[in-house]
Write a protein that holds these residues in place. Structure first.
Motif, PDB file in Angstrom:
ATOM      1  N   GLU A  80      -5.275 -11.661 -20.520  1.00 56.24           N
ATOM      2  CA  GLU A  80      -5.128 -10.998 -22.052  1.00 56.24           C
ATOM      3  C   GLU A  80      -3.459 -10.799 -22.248  1.00 56.24           C
ATOM      4  N   GLN A  81      -2.910 -11.288 -21.245  1.00 57.19           N
ATOM      5  CA  GLN A  81      -1.405 -11.150 -21.114  1.00 57.19           C
ATOM      6  C   GLN A  81      -0.773  -9.616 -21.292  1.00 57.19           C
ATOM      7  N   ASN A  82      -1.762  -8.868 -20.627  1.00 58.11           N
ATOM      8  CA  ASN A  82      -1.469  -7.416 -20.193  1.00 58.11           C
ATOM      9  C   ASN A  82      -0.572  -7.387 -18.907  1.00 58.11           C
ATOM     10  N   TYR A  83       0.476  -6.461 -18.855  1.00 58.72           N
ATOM     11  CA  TYR A  83       0.858  -6.178 -17.526  1.00 58.72           C
ATOM     12  C   TYR A  83      -0.118  -5.617 -16.684  1.00 58.72           C
ATOM     13  N   ARG A  84      -0.143  -5.934 -15.501  1.00 54.50           N
ATOM     14  CA  ARG A  84      -1.033  -5.059 -14.317  1.00 54.50           C
ATOM     15  C   ARG A  84      -0.234  -5.374 -13.125  1.00 54.50           C
ATOM     16  N   ALA A  85      -0.758  -4.437 -12.062  1.00 52.77           N
ATOM     17  CA  ALA A  85      -0.314  -4.520 -10.690  1.00 52.77           C
ATOM     18  C   ALA A  85      -1.077  -5.617 -10.128  1.00 52.77           C
ATOM     19  N   ARG A  86      -0.208  -6.465  -9.351  1.00 50.55           N
ATOM     20  CA  ARG A  86      -1.016  -7.590  -8.572  1.00 50.55           C
ATOM     21  C   ARG A  86      -0.694  -7.822  -7.127  1.00 50.55           C
ATOM     22  N   LEU A  87      -1.613  -8.646  -6.533  1.00 49.47           N
ATOM     23  CA  LEU A  87      -1.259  -8.969  -5.143  1.00 49.47           C
ATOM     24  C   LEU A  87      -0.552 -10.095  -5.115  1.00 49.47           C
ATOM     25  N   SER A  88       0.384 -10.343  -3.906  1.00 46.41           N
ATOM     26  CA  SER A  88       1.259 -11.349  -3.806  1.00 46.41           C
ATOM     27  C   SER A  88       0.471 -12.832  -3.625  1.00 46.41           C
ATOM     28  N   THR A  89      -0.961 -12.800  -3.453  1.00 43.32           N
ATOM     29  CA  THR A  89      -1.743 -13.985  -3.525  1.00 43.32           C
ATOM     30  C   THR A  89      -2.255 -14.241  -4.907  1.00 43.32           C
ATOM     31  N   SER A 145       7.795   5.904   0.910  1.00 47.16           N
ATOM     32  CA  SER A 145       6.770   5.971   0.064  1.00 47.16           C
ATOM     33  C   SER A 145       5.763   4.935   0.494  1.00 47.16           C
ATOM     34  N   VAL A 146       4.445   5.323   0.255  1.00 45.19           N
ATOM     35  CA  VAL A 146       3.314   4.515   0.352  1.00 45.19           C
ATOM     36  C   VAL A 146       2.391   4.630  -0.668  1.00 45.19           C
ATOM     37  N   ILE A 147       1.624   3.449  -1.166  1.00 41.78           N
ATOM     38  CA  ILE A 147       0.956   3.609  -2.557  1.00 41.78           C
ATOM     39  C   ILE A 147      -0.421   2.669  -2.152  1.00 41.78           C
ATOM     40  N   ARG A 148      -1.508   3.162  -2.702  1.00 43.33           N
ATOM     41  CA  ARG A 148      -2.737   2.306  -2.635  1.00 43.33           C
ATOM     42  C   ARG A 148      -2.614   1.088  -3.683  1.00 43.33           C
ATOM     43  N   MET A 149      -2.719  -0.195  -3.155  1.00 40.39           N
ATOM     44  CA  MET A 149      -2.805  -1.446  -3.774  1.00 40.39           C
ATOM     45  C   MET A 149      -4.251  -1.926  -4.119  1.00 40.39           C
ATOM     46  N   PRO A 150      -4.400  -2.308  -5.469  1.00 43.50           N
ATOM     47  CA  PRO A 150      -5.789  -3.046  -5.805  1.00 43.50           C
ATOM     48  C   PRO A 150      -5.711  -4.348  -5.030  1.00 43.50           C
ATOM     49  N   PRO A 151      -6.916  -5.304  -5.215  1.00 43.00           N
ATOM     50  CA  PRO A 151      -8.322  -4.451  -5.731  1.00 43.00           C
ATOM     51  C   PRO A 151      -9.033  -3.697  -4.708  1.00 43.00           C
ATOM     52  N   ASP A 152      -8.484  -3.717  -3.250  1.00 42.06           N
ATOM     53  CA  ASP A 152      -9.030  -3.022  -2.235  1.00 42.06           C
ATOM     54  C   ASP A 152      -8.589  -1.881  -1.856  1.00 42.06           C
ATOM     55  N   ASN A 153      -7.801  -1.396  -2.653  1.00 43.90           N
ATOM     56  CA  ASN A 153      -7.038  -0.015  -2.291  1.00 43.90           C
ATOM     57  C   ASN A 153      -6.137  -0.013  -0.911  1.00 43.90           C
ATOM     58  N   HIS A 154      -5.913  -0.919  -0.456  1.00 45.06           N
ATOM     59  CA  HIS A 154      -5.260  -0.881   1.063  1.00 45.06           C
ATOM     60  C   HIS A 154      -3.766  -0.004   0.649  1.00 45.06           C
ATOM     61  N   TRP A 155      -3.353   0.536   1.936  1.00 40.23           N
ATOM     62  CA  TRP A 155      -2.018   1.025   1.795  1.00 40.23           C
ATOM     63  C   TRP A 155      -0.803   0.016   1.769  1.00 40.23           C
ATOM     64  N   GLN A 156       0.297   0.188   1.012  1.00 46.98           N
ATOM     65  CA  GLN A 156       1.306  -0.564   0.940  1.00 46.98           C
ATOM     66  C   GLN A 156       2.665   0.216   1.251  1.00 46.98           C
ATOM     67  N   ILE A 157       3.420  -0.072   2.162  1.00 51.83           N
ATOM     68  CA  ILE A 157       4.714   0.733   2.335  1.00 51.83           C
ATOM     69  C   ILE A 157       5.744   0.248   1.602  1.00 51.83           C
ATOM     70  N   ASP A 158       6.514   0.989   0.888  1.00 53.50           N
ATOM     71  CA  ASP A 158       7.594   0.643   0.073  1.00 53.50           C
ATOM     72  C   ASP A 158       8.750   0.868   1.207  1.00 53.50           C
ATOM     73  N   ALA A 159       9.488  -0.527   1.705  1.00 51.90           N
ATOM     74  CA  ALA A 159      10.423  -0.418   2.766  1.00 51.90           C
ATOM     75  C   ALA A 159      11.613   0.272   2.428  1.00 51.90           C
ATOM     76  N   ARG A 160      11.918   0.252   1.053  1.00 54.28           N
ATOM     77  CA  ARG A 160      13.299   0.575   0.561  1.00 54.28           C
ATOM     78  C   ARG A 160      13.548   2.235   0.670  1.00 54.28           C
ATOM     79  N   LEU A 161      14.637   2.751   0.856  1.00 57.49           N
ATOM     80  CA  LEU A 161      14.964   3.942   1.090  1.00 57.49           C
ATOM     81  C   LEU A 161      14.754   4.560  -0.196  1.00 57.49           C
TER      82      LEU A 161
END
Length: 416
Positions: A16-25, A162-178
């Motif tokens: 629907e052209q709404n902005y959402r978080a997405r996986l790289s795949t 910082s780390v945050i849960r990522m959809p759709p499987d709510n896995h952890w992802q690390i933000d490598a930036r300082l």
């Protein structure tokens, strides 16, 4: 894209052209719906009804040893604002390459797992639940102000991530930036370039303690610091105004009875004391030309102009001083919050401010409009009605055996 709560996600559009978080795949985003924070480059979760309808929720699960039960926290939902019309560029986060993995069962009581690797979490016994977590270098202990400041100053690459849960499987992802690109005192110096060295450290230390609600860091506190520093840099509204302006962090000083029944005095804290933010001091060595002129004149108008210019150079917006020579005072604001400051001005050569009754405008019939001007008076009255008015005293303090200084303290000597 950067999240207001901290961390980074990839951004895309759904069907629907709404902005959402997405996986790289993913070609079509399926994560929680996001919206841009007005007036900034940050993004946040959209309205609850919209994110719930999508069936995607960011979750935090704190992993503990097997005998403990995991706990889950749902990320807070934000008020909806219209999505920006332009197509957002997709950003790829850098890869985290630190060898910070641990064997948690024998080392730490609180950890998270990312791609099968266990990481020590920044926490403390009374840490607040928060939808962002931070991993840390395993040899580091808890972060108090001094430990974090030293890390940022000497080994910035060893600071928490910082780390945050990522959809759709709510896995952890690390933000490598300082998370921080300079020491905490460096951010304060950029925002308040002329404060003294003692005041600089006192502001940063007090801010650390307030944001973390403790002398030790937790995830909520680290994220609050990042949000405050972002608001300073971008000139946007701070989500934590009471922690973003040192004038709002000052204690309220009480005047005492003076040498006569009609006088009072206000004792000033030691200008060189450290560890406690009791006053703000500005170092004349950082503005020598203005200081040299100021000490050569005793005009109340010059006092007002001098203080107005100093406040302006340090990020405040000052109402134009009027031409009244009696009862010098200034009214000013700061971008990032809606408080208004009223500051009466003084020169002192002793460790206190003398307040005889005949020098107070309330006892001499001088109206607020006459003292500070109509526009400033209107701002003061409106702020007073909204409980957003802060009373201050400031000016010069020149004492033997102490560095010359320009001070500001908070008091209860209300003009209204």
């Amino acid at each position: 894209m950067d999240l207001a709560e901290g961390g980074t996600v990839l951004l895309g559009r759904d069907a629907e052209q709404n902005y959402r978080a997405r996986l790289s795949t993913e070609l079509i985003a399926s994560g929680p719906r996001l919206e841009q924070v007005e007036g900034s480059l940050l993004w946040r979760l959209a309205h609850r009804a919209e994110t719930d309808a999508a069936g995607s929720t960011l979750m935090i699960t704190r992993r503990r040893p097997a005998e403990d039960e995991p706990s889950e926290v749902v990320a807070p939902k934000r008020q909806h604002t219209p999505s920006p019309p332009s197509e957002a560029a997709v950003e790829s986060a850098p890869v985290f390459g630190k060898n910070w993995g641990i064997e948690p069962r024998f080392t730490v009581p609180d950890f998270i797992t990312v791609d099968g690797v266990h990481y020590k979490v920044v926490t403390r016994a009374d840490a607040r639940e928060y939808p962002i977590a931070y991993i840390q270098q395993p040899s580091h202990s808890r972060y108090d102000f001094d430990v974090l400041e030293a890390t940022l100053r000497h080994t910035p690459d060893e600071q928490p991530r910082s780390v945050i849960r990522m959809p759709p499987d709510n896995h952890w992802q690390i933000d490598a930036r300082l998370p921080f690109d300079k020491p905490l005192t460096g951010y304060v110096r950029e925002a308040f370039p002329e404060v003294s060295t003692a005041t600089l450290e006192n502001i940063a230390r007090k801010q650390f303690t307030l944001t973390n609600s403790s002398s030790f860091a937790d995830a909520a506190g680290l994220t609050a610091l990042r949000q405050i520093f972002s608001s300073w840099k971008n000139g946007t509204q701070s989500p934590h105004p009471e922690w973003s302006d040192p004038l709002l962090m000052l204690p309220v000083l009480r005047a005492a009875s003076g040498s006569s029944s009609t006088s009072r005095s206000l004792d000033l804290p030691n200008p060189t004391s450290r560890m406690s933010l009791d006053r703000l001091d500005f170092d004349p060595q950082r503005f020598p030309q203005q200081w040299d002129y100021f000490v050569s004149t005793y005009s109340p108008m010059d006092l007002k102009r001098f203080m107005a210019n100093l406040l302006t150079r340090n990020g405040y917006g000052v109402f134009e001083p009027n031409s009244l020579n009696s009862f010098p005072a200034l009214v000013f604001r700061r971008t990032g919050h809606d408080y208004v400051f009223f500051m009466s001005l003084h020169r002192t050569r002793i460790p206190k401010i003398s307040l005889p009754a005949h020098t107070h405008p309330n006892t001499t019939g001088i109206s607020l409009e006459t003292q500070v001007g109509e526009h400033a008076a209107n701002a003061v009255r409106e702020a007073h009605q909204n409980n957003k008015l802060i009373w201050l005293k400031g000016g010069s303090q020149i004492r033997p055996n102490y560095p010359d200084t320009v001070f500001i303290v908070r008091d209860d000597d209300a003009r209204l």
